[in-house]
Structures are given as structure tokens and as C-alpha cells.
Design an enzyme around this catalytic site. Sequence first.
Site, PDB file in Angstrom:
ATOM      1  N   TYR A 210     -16.735   5.431  13.593  1.00 49.82           N
ATOM      2  CA  TYR A 210     -15.467   4.663  13.075  1.00 49.82           C
ATOM      3  C   TYR A 210     -14.930   3.654  14.262  1.00 49.82           C
ATOM      4  O   TYR A 210     -15.287   2.337  14.017  1.00 49.82           O
ATOM      5  CB  TYR A 210     -14.210   5.868  13.249  1.00 49.82           C
ATOM      6  CG  TYR A 210     -12.923   5.425  12.704  1.00 49.82           C
ATOM      7  CD1 TYR A 210     -12.872   5.488  11.238  1.00 49.82           C
ATOM      8  CD2 TYR A 210     -12.038   4.534  13.312  1.00 49.82           C
ATOM      9  CE1 TYR A 210     -11.634   4.903  10.797  1.00 49.82           C
ATOM     10  CE2 TYR A 210     -10.912   3.858  12.756  1.00 49.82           C
ATOM     11  CZ  TYR A 210     -10.990   4.333  11.339  1.00 49.82           C
ATOM     12  OH  TYR A 210      -9.738   3.570  10.841  1.00 49.82           O
TER      13      TYR A 210
ATOM     14  N   TYR B 114      -0.532   7.004   4.143  1.00 47.88           N
ATOM     15  CA  TYR B 114       0.397   6.673   4.996  1.00 47.88           C
ATOM     16  C   TYR B 114       1.681   5.751   4.608  1.00 47.88           C
ATOM     17  O   TYR B 114       2.557   5.964   4.911  1.00 47.88           O
ATOM     18  CB  TYR B 114      -0.106   6.126   6.433  1.00 47.88           C
ATOM     19  CG  TYR B 114      -0.665   6.909   7.450  1.00 47.88           C
ATOM     20  CD1 TYR B 114       0.315   7.834   8.063  1.00 47.88           C
ATOM     21  CD2 TYR B 114      -1.931   7.202   7.588  1.00 47.88           C
ATOM     22  CE1 TYR B 114       0.058   8.612   8.805  1.00 47.88           C
ATOM     23  CE2 TYR B 114      -2.092   8.293   8.456  1.00 47.88           C
ATOM     24  CZ  TYR B 114      -1.466   9.069   9.112  1.00 47.88           C
ATOM     25  OH  TYR B 114      -1.671  10.107  10.123  1.00 47.88           O
TER      26      TYR B 114
ATOM     27  N   GLY C 293       0.879  -1.166   0.036  1.00 51.28           N
ATOM     28  CA  GLY C 293      -0.050   0.089   0.083  1.00 51.28           C
ATOM     29  C   GLY C 293       0.805   1.308   0.045  1.00 51.28           C
ATOM     30  O   GLY C 293       0.827   2.206   0.799  1.00 51.28           O
TER      31      GLY C 293
HETATM   32  P1  NAD Z   1      -4.696   5.547   1.121  1.00 56.38           P
HETATM   33  O1  NAD Z   1      -6.129   5.303   0.330  1.00 56.38           O
HETATM   34  O2  NAD Z   1      -4.051   6.693   0.863  1.00 56.38           O
HETATM   35  O3  NAD Z   1      -3.548   4.220   0.699  1.00 56.38           O
HETATM   36  C1  NAD Z   1      -4.128   2.996   0.280  1.00 56.38           C
HETATM   37  C2  NAD Z   1      -2.950   2.369  -0.173  1.00 56.38           C
HETATM   38  O4  NAD Z   1      -3.324   0.941  -0.558  1.00 56.38           O
HETATM   39  C3  NAD Z   1      -2.722   2.918  -1.839  1.00 56.38           C
HETATM   40  O5  NAD Z   1      -1.176   2.620  -1.880  1.00 56.38           O
HETATM   41  C4  NAD Z   1      -3.467   1.899  -2.721  1.00 56.38           C
HETATM   42  O6  NAD Z   1      -2.523   1.704  -3.939  1.00 56.38           O
HETATM   43  C5  NAD Z   1      -3.144   0.546  -2.011  1.00 56.38           C
HETATM   44  N1  NAD Z   1      -4.201  -0.449  -2.079  1.00 56.38           N
HETATM   45  C6  NAD Z   1      -5.459  -0.520  -2.192  1.00 56.38           C
HETATM   46  N2  NAD Z   1      -6.023  -1.518  -2.601  1.00 56.38           N
HETATM   47  C7  NAD Z   1      -4.957  -2.262  -2.990  1.00 56.38           C
HETATM   48  C8  NAD Z   1      -4.890  -3.573  -3.416  1.00 56.38           C
HETATM   49  N3  NAD Z   1      -6.034  -4.588  -3.685  1.00 56.38           N
HETATM   50  N4  NAD Z   1      -3.583  -4.178  -3.608  1.00 56.38           N
HETATM   51  C9  NAD Z   1      -2.327  -3.324  -3.576  1.00 56.38           C
HETATM   52  N5  NAD Z   1      -2.679  -2.151  -3.180  1.00 56.38           N
HETATM   53  C10 NAD Z   1      -3.799  -1.649  -2.681  1.00 56.38           C
HETATM   54  O7  NAD Z   1      -4.993   5.170   2.700  1.00 56.38           O
HETATM   55  P2  NAD Z   1      -4.527   5.611   3.994  1.00 56.38           P
HETATM   56  O8  NAD Z   1      -5.594   6.628   4.576  1.00 56.38           O
HETATM   57  O9  NAD Z   1      -3.185   6.132   3.912  1.00 56.38           O
HETATM   58  O10 NAD Z   1      -4.424   4.348   4.906  1.00 56.38           O
HETATM   59  C11 NAD Z   1      -3.401   3.444   5.121  1.00 56.38           C
HETATM   60  C12 NAD Z   1      -3.601   2.705   6.516  1.00 56.38           C
HETATM   61  O11 NAD Z   1      -3.558   3.848   7.501  1.00 56.38           O
HETATM   62  C13 NAD Z   1      -5.127   2.019   6.598  1.00 56.38           C
HETATM   63  O12 NAD Z   1      -4.962   1.107   7.487  1.00 56.38           O
HETATM   64  C14 NAD Z   1      -5.717   3.037   7.750  1.00 56.38           C
HETATM   65  O13 NAD Z   1      -6.915   2.540   8.079  1.00 56.38           O
HETATM   66  C15 NAD Z   1      -4.802   3.812   8.248  1.00 56.38           C
HETATM   67  N6  NAD Z   1      -5.056   5.014   8.783  1.00 56.38           N
HETATM   68  C16 NAD Z   1      -5.475   6.170   8.180  1.00 56.38           C
HETATM   69  C17 NAD Z   1      -5.784   7.181   8.835  1.00 56.38           C
HETATM   70  C18 NAD Z   1      -5.962   8.592   8.033  1.00 56.38           C
HETATM   71  O14 NAD Z   1      -6.645   9.394   8.687  1.00 56.38           O
HETATM   72  N7  NAD Z   1      -5.984   8.584   6.736  1.00 56.38           N
HETATM   73  C19 NAD Z   1      -5.502   7.590  10.139  1.00 56.38           C
HETATM   74  C20 NAD Z   1      -5.028   6.384  10.877  1.00 56.38           C
HETATM   75  C21 NAD Z   1      -4.851   5.035  10.295  1.00 56.38           C
END
Ligand code: NAD
Length: 395
Positions: free
Chosen positions: A234, A52, A47
Site C-alpha cells: 500500500y 467514504y 464518488g
Molecule cells: P468505493 O469503491 O466504496 O467508492 C468509490 C466511489 O467512486 C463510488 O461512489 C463510485 O461510484 C465512484 N466512482 C468510481 N469510478 C468513477 C468514475 N469514473 N466516475 C464517477 N464515479 C466513480 O471506495 P472507498 O474505499 O470509499 O474509497 C474512496 C476514497 O477513500 C479513495 O480515495 C480511497 O483510497 C480512500 N480511502 C479508503 C480507505 C478504505 O479502507 N476503504 C481508507 C482510507 C482512504
Amino acid sequence: MIVTPKYRGFICTTSHPEGCAVNVNHQINYIKSKGKFNGPKKVLVIGASTGYGLASRIAAAFGSGAATIGVAFEKPATGSRTASAGWYNTAAFEKAALKEGLYAKTINGDAFSNEIKQQVIDLIKKDLEKVDLVVYSLASPRRTHPVTGETFNSVIKPIGETYTNKTVDFHTGVVSEASFEPATEEEIQNTVKVMGGEDWEMWIHALDEAGVLEKNTITIAYSYIGPEITHPIYKNGTIGKAKEDLEQTSKRLNVFLSKNGGKAYISVNKALVTQSSSAIPVVPLYMSLLFKVMKEKNVHEGCIEQMYRLFADRLYGNKPLYDSEGRIRIDELEMSDDVQSKVNELWKKVDTDNINELSDLEGFRNEFFNLFGFAFDEIDYDKDVDIDVKIPSIE
Ligand code: NAD
């Protein structure tokens, strides 16, 4: 082609290649400005193209000189359709890494599948031999199970009862009250299948069986807790159930990896604008108020500041912070009493008329457009750009 933002709700269907590169380079420059830390050397980020995961990859590569393999699910440009932002981000990241002599390759495909896991294993064996850090940062609306072939969709809903609260259309600034019906049992289970820990565990077991994990390997996945305002949608909702499952998985993985001195962690991160978080109801309004308060107190952070602290202070540094559940916390500034009491106060007052005064809606909106490479002063958006950008490691 001249590329302009085409958006509907929390989806933007175009992205700007040069703007995405600016976004990535800002993050790289931030890490460089902080100086090097003694962190991981061979890193797999699942990801890795946005949010993140991208910030984790940048922090590891430019902060600790790590070789990185990224896994993402992004689309290249086709005809007059721009590529997805994560595609352009990855291209910019790899180019910047190569320029500094850092190894960087990306596997683009469905991380939930056995095929992509095998491709990653083959690549590690060929180029790096082993990895010492595995970051699991997937956020996806659906998952096809690699064994049963069944496809599960995740939902963001409360559990048990209808949840009603304020929400904002962040494009128009209209604050309204919205109600969200509780999830069915099946929807809860499906969300856990997509966003819970099963796939993370499959990855770690597959990597271990293939012998590509170093002794003392660390693996980490990200979670969120947040304030009471958002708990029904959430923490106590479907996504929270998936995060509980992720946390249970980290405990099992910790035992599993300990045979070779390894560790599995959950890091609880701050609420930030990403493609995934802007889709969660109520959260954009909360974030707009949060950003206002945190900016006023000079403690606001983006993904890259968070990931720098996670790596340089917590995981590989001397400022650990664990909670009673053993989770790493980097959300302590967001969750501090003075920030939360101010946000609560504003939450009660905010409406369509005063939103621009009470919140940082404009900052939120800007960050949303930044995700797709828009709203950067450095870019002349009236200029033609080549949308067909190659990622160096993908031909
Ligand atoms: P994001 O949508 O920015 O990133 C998601 C990533 O996953 C991307 O790189 C995408 O290409 C990849 N991805 C999605 N489906 C895929 C698949 N089937 N195969 C390969 N790659 C795939 O999301 P984010 O907000 O950075 O979230 C990442 C983690 O951080 C999650 O677990 C989320 O719950 C957690 N998180 C996010 C926040 C926030 O506020 N954004 C806060 C705390 C924790």
C-alpha cells in the site's frame, strides 16, 4: 425477483435494493443520533454512492442540513440483472433526503470526463449557485484522460521488489502465503494517473473557472497510510505513489484556493471494508485482525463514524488533528500503539486453523456482504423484491 448474493473473490455481481436501503438508513440514523453540527451547506461529493463518499454525503446532509450533489458511476437494473449497490444506495439516500426537505441530486457518469464536469457545473448554477465543500472520494480501476483520450489502468503492486506475506481468502478462511511481483515503471505511472491528484485538480479548476465555488470553499480527498505489514503493497506500493501525488495536489490546491480564503485538505482515514479496499491483497487479513482488536477495545468505527468525526470534530469542529505533513488524521485509533502491537502479535500467529478465533473474519465477511445489501437481519431474503428502483433525480 428473489435476489441472492452471487460473488467471486472480492466481486459481488448482485445487490439487494432493500438491503442497500437498510445500509443507508443505518448510516442516516447514526448521524441523526449524534445531533446537528454547524458544517457545510452546499456540498459536491465526487464518488458519492458507496464507501467514504456516501458516508460523507450522509454526514453533510443529515448532520449539517446540507444540499448535496453527488457524482457516481453506477448501473441501473436491466432485465433480470440487479442494479449496482451504489445505484440502490443513491436511490435510498435521495428518498430519505427528500423526505426531510433536503436538496439531493445525482449525476451518474464518468467523473473523469469533461462532459460530467460540465453537467455538474450546470446543475450547481441552476440549483445551488455555488458550493462550499467539494469532497473527492473516487476509487476506480481505470481512467480515460479527457484531453488525450488515453485509458490508464491502475494496479495494486509493490515497487522495487517482490512482496510476500500472508493473505486470506475471506470466503473460505484459508490463510496462505502469496507473492506479488513489483510493478513496472509504466504501471506505477498509470496508477498515479488514475488514483493521483490530476483529476481532483481538474475538477477544482473547472469549478473555479465556472464561478461556482463559494469564498472559503473547502475541498478534501482521502488517503490511507496503515501499518508496516501493509506498507509494501500500500503505502510504498503503486497506490501509495498515487496517494503521494494526491497529497502534492492538495498542497497546490491549498495555494490556489487561498486567494478566496479556501482550503484543500487530505484526510487520512481508517482501513474499512469497501468495494475498493477488499480488492487489495493482504489487507482483508489485516482488517480482520484489526476489527477484532478494535472491537475488543470498543473503538471500532465504520465509514459513517469516521465521516462524522471528520466533519463534526475536525473540519467544522474544535478537535483538529493534523500530522507533521499537514494532513488531517482520523486514523489515530487504528494506528495507536496498543492496537497495532496487538495486531502485530496476532499477525505472527494467524493461520487457517486459528483464524476464526484470532480474527474477526466473520465481521469482515458480513461487512463485505452488507456493501451489497446482504446479511442484514431486517431483510427477508426469500421474499420477492422489485429490482427496478429509480433514483428520484435521474429519469
Ligand atoms: P468505493 O469503491 O466504496 O467508492 C468509490 C466511489 O467512486 C463510488 O461512489 C463510485 O461510484 C465512484 N466512482 C468510481 N469510478 C468513477 C468514475 N469514473 N466516475 C464517477 N464515479 C466513480 O471506495 P472507498 O474505499 O470509499 O474509497 C474512496 C476514497 O477513500 C479513495 O480515495 C480511497 O483510497 C480512500 N480511502 C479508503 C480507505 C478504505 O479502507 N476503504 C481508507 C482510507 C482512504
